[in-house]
Scaffold this active site. Structure first.
Site, PDB file in Angstrom:
ATOM      1  N   LEU A 200       0.815  -1.210   0.000  1.00  0.00           N
ATOM      2  CA  LEU A 200       0.000   0.000   0.000  1.00  0.00           C
ATOM      3  C   LEU A 200       0.851   1.263   0.000  1.00  0.00           C
ATOM      4  O   LEU A 200       0.381   2.317  -0.420  1.00  0.00           O
ATOM      5  CB  LEU A 200      -0.944  -0.004   1.205  1.00  0.00           C
ATOM      6  CG  LEU A 200      -1.981  -1.128   1.221  1.00  0.00           C
ATOM      7  CD1 LEU A 200      -2.750  -1.114   2.542  1.00  0.00           C
ATOM      8  CD2 LEU A 200      -2.917  -1.019   0.032  1.00  0.00           C
TER       9      LEU A 200
ATOM     10  N   HIS B  65       8.191  -3.928   7.531  1.00  0.00           N
ATOM     11  CA  HIS B  65       7.895  -2.498   7.690  1.00  0.00           C
ATOM     12  C   HIS B  65       8.310  -1.981   9.063  1.00  0.00           C
ATOM     13  O   HIS B  65       8.693  -0.821   9.208  1.00  0.00           O
ATOM     14  CB  HIS B  65       6.403  -2.221   7.476  1.00  0.00           C
ATOM     15  CG  HIS B  65       6.002  -2.136   6.047  1.00  0.00           C
ATOM     16  ND1 HIS B  65       6.538  -1.216   5.166  1.00  0.00           N
ATOM     17  CD2 HIS B  65       5.104  -2.849   5.331  1.00  0.00           C
ATOM     18  CE1 HIS B  65       5.986  -1.369   3.983  1.00  0.00           C
ATOM     19  NE2 HIS B  65       5.117  -2.363   4.051  1.00  0.00           N
TER      20      HIS B  65
END
Length: 166
Positions: free
Chosen positions: A91, A136
């Site tokens: 994303l 992440h």
């Protein structure tokens, strides 16, 4: 609940190691989880890490089948030597997909949405999503895991030439 803005590649919040969640049951963390769930649903993704919504905390959500799960302060450990290649998107890097090799099976543990210890094992897409989201938290993108950048492309182009991207 609120839909949060998703940080894109290049934003500093995505580049460093996220901090441990100190108070997993605190109201700020509970609200963040609710907002991240709404954001993930709106974006149509299968995983979302807190740094992706501008919060440098070791927390992510992922879809495990129909269930939406939360993992705070995670530890992900490969199980065995088997590796699997698959296409990943992110994303925070909209419109691109790349083929990434990762351990096929992992053990995971951390805290759930109530701050309770949880653990399990995963394989297939679940193992991939756990590893991707955990990356992440350490400031890594799937791009850094790629060994062949010829296997990176825009979604529309990959769809036009499926035999080359299989």
């Amino acid at each position: 609940m609120a839909i949060l803005k998703i940080a894109r590649m290049g934003h500093p919040v995505l580049l460093g190691r996220a901090a441990e969640v100190e108070d997993p049951t605190g109201p700020e963390v509970r609200q963040l989880i609710l907002d991240m769930a709404e954001t993930l649903a709106d974006a149509g993704g299968i995983g979302l890490a807190a740094p992706q919504v501008h919060r440098a905390l070791r927390l992510f959500l992922w879809r495990d089948g129909q269930e939406l799960r939360v993992l705070m302060n995670p530890e992900i450990t490969p199980l065995g030597e088997e590796r699997a290649r698959a296409w990943e998107g992110c994303l925070s890097i909209p419109g691109l997909r790349g083929e990434v090799e990762r351990p096929a099976r992992v053990a995971w543990r951390g805290l759930d949405h109530e701050g309770r210890p949880v653990q399990g094992e995963a394989e297939g897409i679940a193992a991939r999503v756990l590893q991707h989201e955990n990356d992440h938290l350490d400031g890594l993108f799937y791009l850094s895991r790629m060994t062949d950048l010829a296997r990176l492309g825009f979604i529309e182009e990959l769809a036009r030439f499926p035999e080359e991207s299989a």
